[in-house]
Design a protein around this motif. Structure first.
Motif, mmCIF file in Angstrom:
data_model
loop_
_atom_site.group_PDB
_atom_site.id
_atom_site.type_symbol
_atom_site.label_atom_id
_atom_site.label_comp_id
_atom_site.label_asym_id
_atom_site.label_seq_id
_atom_site.Cartn_x
_atom_site.Cartn_y
_atom_site.Cartn_z
ATOM 1 N N UNK A 146 0.847 -1.196 0.000
ATOM 2 C CA UNK A 146 0.000 0.000 0.000
ATOM 3 C C UNK A 146 0.881 1.243 0.000
ATOM 4 N N UNK A 147 0.359 2.266 -0.659
ATOM 5 C CA UNK A 147 1.087 3.538 -0.705
ATOM 6 C C UNK A 147 0.068 4.667 -0.578
ATOM 7 N N UNK A 148 0.396 5.691 0.221
ATOM 8 C CA UNK A 148 -0.506 6.826 0.416
ATOM 9 C C UNK A 148 0.128 8.066 -0.220
ATOM 10 N N UNK A 149 -0.415 8.457 -1.355
ATOM 11 C CA UNK A 149 0.025 9.667 -2.030
ATOM 12 C C UNK A 149 -0.666 10.851 -1.366
ATOM 13 N N UNK A 150 0.091 11.865 -0.933
ATOM 14 C CA UNK A 150 -0.554 13.028 -0.335
ATOM 15 C C UNK A 150 -0.184 14.286 -1.110
ATOM 16 N N UNK A 151 -1.079 15.265 -1.008
ATOM 17 C CA UNK A 151 -0.888 16.508 -1.745
ATOM 18 C C UNK A 151 -1.528 17.647 -0.960
ATOM 19 N N UNK A 195 -2.359 25.810 11.502
ATOM 20 C CA UNK A 195 -2.722 27.227 11.490
ATOM 21 C C UNK A 195 -3.275 27.678 10.147
ATOM 22 N N UNK A 196 -2.924 26.994 9.059
ATOM 23 C CA UNK A 196 -3.419 27.382 7.732
ATOM 24 C C UNK A 196 -4.870 26.961 7.489
ATOM 25 N N UNK A 197 -5.369 26.022 8.276
ATOM 26 C CA UNK A 197 -6.724 25.470 8.089
ATOM 27 C C UNK A 197 -6.895 24.783 6.739
ATOM 28 N N UNK A 198 -5.810 24.324 6.147
ATOM 29 C CA UNK A 198 -5.889 23.575 4.891
ATOM 30 C C UNK A 198 -5.852 22.080 5.191
ATOM 31 N N UNK A 199 -6.677 21.300 4.537
ATOM 32 C CA UNK A 199 -6.617 19.852 4.750
ATOM 33 C C UNK A 199 -5.478 19.227 3.953
ATOM 34 N N UNK A 200 -5.120 18.038 4.349
ATOM 35 C CA UNK A 200 -4.225 17.197 3.552
ATOM 36 C C UNK A 200 -5.106 16.335 2.651
ATOM 37 N N UNK A 201 -4.792 16.315 1.382
ATOM 38 C CA UNK A 201 -5.503 15.446 0.439
ATOM 39 C C UNK A 201 -4.647 14.202 0.224
ATOM 40 N N UNK A 202 -5.303 13.057 0.203
ATOM 41 C CA UNK A 202 -4.535 11.819 0.079
ATOM 42 C C UNK A 202 -5.284 10.805 -0.769
ATOM 43 N N UNK A 203 -4.511 9.955 -1.400
ATOM 44 C CA UNK A 203 -5.056 8.935 -2.291
ATOM 45 C C UNK A 203 -4.399 7.596 -1.970
ATOM 46 N N UNK A 204 -5.232 6.593 -1.743
ATOM 47 C CA UNK A 204 -4.713 5.251 -1.497
ATOM 48 C C UNK A 204 -4.336 4.584 -2.817
ATOM 49 N N UNK A 205 -3.153 3.992 -2.838
ATOM 50 C CA UNK A 205 -2.708 3.216 -3.986
ATOM 51 C C UNK A 205 -2.358 1.815 -3.489
ATOM 52 N N UNK A 214 0.550 -1.936 -12.457
ATOM 53 C CA UNK A 214 -0.914 -1.875 -12.451
ATOM 54 C C UNK A 214 -1.368 -1.376 -11.082
ATOM 55 N N UNK A 215 -1.378 -0.049 -10.935
ATOM 56 C CA UNK A 215 -1.672 0.569 -9.639
ATOM 57 C C UNK A 215 -2.981 1.348 -9.750
ATOM 58 N N UNK A 216 -4.077 0.794 -9.279
ATOM 59 C CA UNK A 216 -5.343 1.537 -9.338
ATOM 60 C C UNK A 216 -5.303 2.727 -8.394
ATOM 61 N N UNK A 217 -5.821 3.847 -8.853
ATOM 62 C CA UNK A 217 -5.834 5.071 -8.059
ATOM 63 C C UNK A 217 -7.235 5.307 -7.532
ATOM 64 N N UNK A 218 -7.387 5.233 -6.224
ATOM 65 C CA UNK A 218 -8.673 5.506 -5.605
ATOM 66 C C UNK A 218 -8.910 7.010 -5.554
ATOM 67 N N UNK A 219 -10.105 7.397 -5.162
ATOM 68 C CA UNK A 219 -10.433 8.813 -5.073
ATOM 69 C C UNK A 219 -9.625 9.476 -3.958
ATOM 70 N N UNK A 220 -9.347 10.764 -4.130
ATOM 71 C CA UNK A 220 -8.701 11.531 -3.075
ATOM 72 C C UNK A 220 -9.684 11.742 -1.932
ATOM 73 N N UNK A 221 -9.177 11.655 -0.719
ATOM 74 C CA UNK A 221 -9.943 12.054 0.453
ATOM 75 C C UNK A 221 -9.185 13.195 1.120
ATOM 76 N N UNK A 222 -9.777 13.803 2.131
ATOM 77 C CA UNK A 222 -9.096 14.886 2.839
ATOM 78 C C UNK A 222 -9.168 14.650 4.340
#
Length: 504
Positions: A146-151, A195-205, A214-222
């Motif tokens: 498993x890999x967690x891509x964050x943005x 302090x920025x009140x910004x969420x972390x967006x992440x996608x499970x791979x 063959x790495x399916x990309x699930x939807x981003x969550x926050x």
């Protein structure tokens, strides 16, 4: 003396094969076939035709040639489960029968493979922790890693190299991963941190390593980092409201009702001249007062005179104003003191300011970001000059939404909100409780708010805190309609926060 079957088998393993003539006395095992595959544990189970009166040895290898070097495993029945195998290649198995100390011939090597499919989709969740977020997920079929891509931006739009929680792949037993965020806002942090009140967006791979590409990309969550406890002190509710172009009549009455229905002690108005502010205060009743601007301004401050006393007020100028006729933006501020029945009590004060930053909409997006950033730095500097005894400060208003195009390189000119945060302020939306952050704070067409597809909407309207330990509650109040219409009284929502003024 008779030798037990178990002892005979053990001895056979140590001693090895008997003479070829003896082998002929024990039948060769046949009919080796697969029974089941335990994909998760990388084990195969096989069976074969029983040879009466015998016990068995089984050996496994990843090639036919490797069988000769494989360590035999004892089996009492015509069925056996492998040790851990490589799921990605063909595994080979052989079986032979033992009767006493006499071993039969090894069976014909049987090649077996695991069924390998694309990893199934997996639903990941995110939970805020102090200065970070933890992402969790259940097991999903055919996932060996498993890999967690964050943005830092919705749908992974923040530019730059891909960033993964923990740096890369986790093994198949992993069920969570934690991303720690910067604790001191600074250039290059991608506006990440509570302090920025910004969420972390992440996608499970999730991936089956036997199909590495063959790495399916699930939807981003926050997920938002956990907000700090604001502590104890004087609790009050502050709001900011761009009322749009000095409303009158039904628009003004609806705006006043909206303010009155939400239990505010302070409201910071934008696009409201002195006459508009007087009208709103009058509609709210005698418990409300307007702060008189020293210079004419389109931003105003109202407060509940049953909760606060006005200690001082004035205006300062923010510039440059990129819109013709390019006059400096006159910005009001007020120092308010919490009322106390004891005249000898220590003063508990807060400075509030109502701002409305502007940009030249004909300029480039980067230029527009820069304009609001410069104006924010002016406001921060002026408030620092005014605040000689370092009391808490609240700045609210229309900061404009200028986060895109996303950029946080040293050469980038950042917009107003992160400028405030890097100037020591705290975005009030980073609250213990957040309400309606899925909806934008403004709608250009005066229509119903629509939830943002990313789960966290854009904002034009902000409340920034300094000298507070966070905020208790934030709400983006969805605009109500004018009576008998489907039109809102302003193109902006009332935005409010419950804050705690710390004891001096």
């Amino acid at each position: 003396m008779r030798v037990s079957a178990a002892v005979a088998l053990a001895v056979a393993v140590v001693v090895g094969l008997t003479a070829p003539s003896a082998e002929a006395a024990v039948a060769k095992v046949s009919g080796v076939t697969s029974v089941s595959a335990d994909w998760y544990n990388s084990k195969l189970t096989v069976r074969w035709k029983a040879v009466r009166g015998t016990i068995y040895q089984v050996r496994w290898a990843s090639s036919k040639a490797g069988l000769a070097r494989a360590k035999p495993i004892a089996a009492r029945v015509p069925r056996a489960t492998s040790p851990t195998l490589n799921r990605c290649v063909t595994s080979y198995v052989q079986v032979r029968a033992f009767k006493g100390r006499v071993a039969g011939k090894w069976s014909t090597p049987k090649g077996l493979r695991f069924t390998n499919k694309r990893a199934n989709p997996v639903a990941m969740t995110g939970t805020g922790i102090t200065d970070g977020v933890t992402f969790s997920w259940p097991y999903t079929s055919f996932a060996s890693r498993y890999r967690v891509l964050w943005n830092a931006a919705p749908f992974g739009r923040f530019p730059g190299a891909a960033t993964y929680v923990g740096g890369g792949w986790f093994g198949q037993t992993a069920r969570s991963a934690t991303l720690k965020l910067p604790t001191v806002p600074k250039i290059g942090d991608k506006m990440m941190g509570v302090a920025y009140a910004n969420p972390v967006y992440a996608q499970m791979q999730a991936n089956n390593a036997c199909k590495p590409t063959d790495i399916p990309h699930n939807q981003f969550i926050y997920a938002f980092p956990k907000a700090p406890d604001p502590g104890t002190g004087d609790k009050f509710r502050v709001g900011t409201y761009n009322v749009e172009a000095n409303p009158t009549g039904a628009r003004l009455a609806t705006i006043a009702d909206n303010i009155g229905d939400h239990g505010l002690q302070v409201v910071l108005l934008q696009e409201a001249n002195a006459a508009t502010a007087e009208s709103v205060a009058r509609a709210l009743g005698s418990t409300w007062s307007k702060v008189d601007s020293i210079l004419a301004s389109d931003q105003q401050i109202l407060y509940r005179n049953t909760y606060f006393d006005l200690v001082a007020n004035n205006t300062f100028e923010v510039g440059p104003n990129p819109r013709p006729p390019n006059k400096p933006l006159v910005t009001p501020w007020a120092r308010l003191k919490v009322k106390d029945a004891d005249p000898a009590a220590v003063e508990r004060s807060v400075i509030v300011s109502s701002v409305h930053f502007l940009e030249n909409t004909a300029a480039s997006a980067y230029s527009q970001k820069a304009s609001t950033g410069v104006q924010a730095r002016d406001a921060i500097a002026e408030l620092a000059r005014i605040n000689r005894d370092n009391v808490p400060v609240i700045v609210g208003g229309d900061f404009r939404y200028k986060r895109e195009p996303f950029c946080d390189e040293p050469a980038c000119d950042i917009e107003a909100p992160p400028t405030f945060v890097r100037g020591g302020y705290y975005d009030a939306m980073a609250a213990v409780t957040k309400v309606n952050f899925k909806y934008p704070t403004n709608q250009d067409n005066h229509s119903t708010s629509v939830a943002n597809a990313s789960g966290v909407a854009t904002r034009a309207d902000y409340l920034m805190l300094k000298g507070f330990r966070g905020s208790l509650r934030y709400e983006n109040v969805i605009n109500r309609f004018l009576p008998g219409t489907r039109t809102t009284p302003s193109d902006h929502n009332l935005v409010l926060a419950d804050v705690v003024l710390p004891a001096p």
